[in-house]
Design a protein around this motif. Structure first.
Motif, PDB file in Angstrom:
ATOM      1  N   UNK A   1       0.841  -1.201   0.000  1.00 39.48           N
ATOM      2  CA  UNK A   1       0.000   0.000   0.000  1.00 39.48           C
ATOM      3  C   UNK A   1       0.877   1.251   0.000  1.00 39.48           C
ATOM      4  N   UNK A   2       1.970   1.222   0.764  1.00 39.45           N
ATOM      5  CA  UNK A   2       2.868   2.379   0.808  1.00 39.45           C
ATOM      6  C   UNK A   2       3.524   2.599  -0.554  1.00 39.45           C
ATOM      7  N   UNK A   3       3.932   1.519  -1.211  1.00 36.63           N
ATOM      8  CA  UNK A   3       4.566   1.639  -2.531  1.00 36.63           C
ATOM      9  C   UNK A   3       3.592   2.179  -3.562  1.00 36.63           C
ATOM     10  N   UNK A   4       2.322   1.746  -3.451  1.00 38.32           N
ATOM     11  CA  UNK A   4       1.315   2.189  -4.429  1.00 38.32           C
ATOM     12  C   UNK A   4       0.794   3.590  -4.100  1.00 38.32           C
ATOM     13  N   UNK A   5       1.219   4.127  -2.947  1.00 41.61           N
ATOM     14  CA  UNK A   5       0.779   5.456  -2.501  1.00 41.61           C
ATOM     15  C   UNK A   5      -0.742   5.588  -2.590  1.00 41.61           C
ATOM     16  N   UNK A   6      -1.435   4.584  -2.064  1.00 38.90           N
ATOM     17  CA  UNK A   6      -2.901   4.592  -2.137  1.00 38.90           C
ATOM     18  C   UNK A   6      -3.468   5.730  -1.302  1.00 38.90           C
ATOM     19  N   UNK A   7      -4.592   6.249  -1.725  1.00 36.70           N
ATOM     20  CA  UNK A   7      -5.232   7.270  -0.893  1.00 36.70           C
ATOM     21  C   UNK A   7      -6.499   6.738  -0.228  1.00 36.70           C
ATOM     22  N   UNK A   8      -6.599   5.386  -0.114  1.00 37.77           N
ATOM     23  CA  UNK A   8      -7.663   4.800   0.708  1.00 37.77           C
ATOM     24  C   UNK A   8      -7.200   4.898   2.160  1.00 37.77           C
ATOM     25  N   UNK A   9      -8.073   5.250   3.089  1.00 34.31           N
ATOM     26  CA  UNK A   9      -7.650   5.238   4.492  1.00 34.31           C
ATOM     27  C   UNK A   9      -7.236   3.821   4.926  1.00 34.31           C
ATOM     28  N   UNK A  10      -6.115   3.726   5.620  1.00 31.33           N
ATOM     29  CA  UNK A  10      -5.610   2.434   6.117  1.00 31.33           C
ATOM     30  C   UNK A  10      -5.392   2.548   7.622  1.00 31.33           C
ATOM     31  N   UNK A  11      -6.039   1.666   8.388  1.00 35.94           N
ATOM     32  CA  UNK A  11      -5.868   1.646   9.845  1.00 35.94           C
ATOM     33  C   UNK A  11      -5.213   0.313  10.202  1.00 35.94           C
ATOM     34  N   UNK A  12      -3.939   0.364  10.600  1.00 36.90           N
ATOM     35  CA  UNK A  12      -3.208  -0.866  10.924  1.00 36.90           C
ATOM     36  C   UNK A  12      -3.109  -1.000  12.438  1.00 36.90           C
ATOM     37  N   UNK A  13      -3.696  -2.077  12.972  1.00 36.99           N
ATOM     38  CA  UNK A  13      -3.665  -2.362  14.410  1.00 36.99           C
ATOM     39  C   UNK A  13      -2.795  -3.594  14.635  1.00 36.99           C
ATOM     40  N   UNK A  14      -1.895  -3.490  15.637  1.00 39.41           N
ATOM     41  CA  UNK A  14      -1.038  -4.638  15.951  1.00 39.41           C
ATOM     42  C   UNK A  14      -1.099  -4.909  17.459  1.00 39.41           C
ATOM     43  N   UNK A  15      -1.644  -6.059  17.814  1.00 34.59           N
ATOM     44  CA  UNK A  15      -1.771  -6.435  19.222  1.00 34.59           C
ATOM     45  C   UNK A  15      -0.627  -7.322  19.671  1.00 34.59           C
ATOM     46  N   UNK A  16      -0.062  -6.986  20.830  1.00 34.12           N
ATOM     47  CA  UNK A  16       1.050  -7.758  21.402  1.00 34.12           C
ATOM     48  C   UNK A  16       0.804  -7.939  22.891  1.00 34.12           C
ATOM     49  N   UNK A  17       1.313  -9.037  23.407  1.00 32.82           N
ATOM     50  CA  UNK A  17       1.150  -9.223  24.850  1.00 32.82           C
ATOM     51  C   UNK A  17       1.990  -8.191  25.618  1.00 32.82           C
TER      52      UNK A  17
END
Ligand SMILES: Cc1cc2nc3c(=O)[nH]c(=O)nc-3n(C[C@H](O)[C@H](O)[C@H](O)COP(=O)(O)OP(=O)(O)OC[C@H]3O[C@@H](n4cnc5c(N)ncnc54)[C@H](O)[C@@H]3O)c2cc1C
Length: 235
Positions: free
Chosen positions: A128-144
């Motif tokens: 997505x970063x390479x394609x420079x998309x303008x769709x909103x992207x919400x990346x969630x990463x859960x860790x203990x």
């Protein structure tokens, strides 16, 4: 599916419990962001691992858990370490799964990872970063625990260089110096969105998490056909 011999270029720790493995297929092979490969420990024993590198990358990056309690990944890691020491290739089936990034959609995206499921969303985030998309992207990463975070600067850098990209690490057992989100990662999504209708949702993580997320997100408005998760096939 063809079995490909891959040179093992490196095995290096990302955290005390996760290793980064770099492989180069000896035969050119294409795969899509969000797909996985299977490492062939024997002809019958094949273990799936998400491909962390983006589509088009000749070198394949994997993030493999090394916890003694997790036989699934620690046995695969031991197999790789043995071959690496002997300078022998590992056999793999590459380009598997149905949860790859859909590039023909213009819907906003939620990427949800639990633990080493990060590998999957890292691949998608890079594309997505390479394609420079303008769709909103919400990346969630859960860790203990917060000391399990890795590749954090890359994710933060993408978020700060792209107004459409939001990165939210969520720590289940924070120490007092953690300033960010806490609790279970899917709960953070439920708290942040009044409804999940209209989103493309990409999910990877422990099987128990996948089952909980599938039910809770559908209850919260997500359309099942727009939720992508290869673990669903295993539960
Ligand atoms: C297609 C496929 C690809 C795979 N790829 C990889 C890979 O690339 N690397 C690898 O090591 N293994 C992989 N596996 C194996 C397996 O998915 C991992 O071992 C697993 O994701 C490891 O999770 P963890 O221990 O890192 O997460 P944990 O440390 O157990 O959990 C991390 C977070 O997930 C959430 N969570 C966990 N359990 C629950 C729950 N019951 N309810 C709600 N939330 C929960 C919480 O927010 C928690 O903090 C793969 C399996 C499949 C089928």
């Amino acid at each position: 599916m063809t079995i490909i011999a891959c040179t093992i270029d490196a095995i290096e720790p990302l955290t005390p419990t996760v290793n980064r493995v770099l492989l180069t297929p000896t035969t050119p092979i294409s795969y899509q962001s969000g797909q996985y490969l299977q490492l062939c420990l024997t002809a019958e024993d094949k273990r799936p691992f998400s491909i962390a590198s983006h589509a088009g990358s000749k070198q394949i990056e994997l993030h493999i858990g090394a916890s003694v309690a997790d036989n699934f990944s620690s046995q695969a890691l031991a197999h790789l370490q043995q071959l690496f020491a002997a300078k022998q290739p590992v056999l793999a089936e590459i380009g598997l799964g149905e949860a790859q990034l859909r590039t023909d959609s213009d819907r906003p995206l939620i990427l949800l990872a639990g633990g080493t499921g990060f590998s999957y969303i890292y691949s998608i985030a890079q594309t997505l970063a390479k394609q420079q998309v303008n769709r909103p992207v919400f990346a969630y990463w859960g860790l203990r625990d917060q000391d399990a975070l890795y590749h954090h600067p890359q994710m933060q850098q993408w978020a700060s260089s792209n107004e459409h990209f939001t990165f939210i690490p969520v720590i289940q057992n924070p120490t007092t110096n953690w300033q960010g989100r806490t609790g279970l990662v899917h709960q953070a999504v439920l708290d942040d969105f009044a409804s999940l209708a209209g989103y493309d949702i990409y999910i990877a993580g422990p099987f128990a998490m996948a089952g909980v997320v599938r039910d809770a997100f559908v209850e919260h408005g997500a359309e099942r056909e727009n939720m992508f998760c290869d673990a669903f096939a295993y539960i």
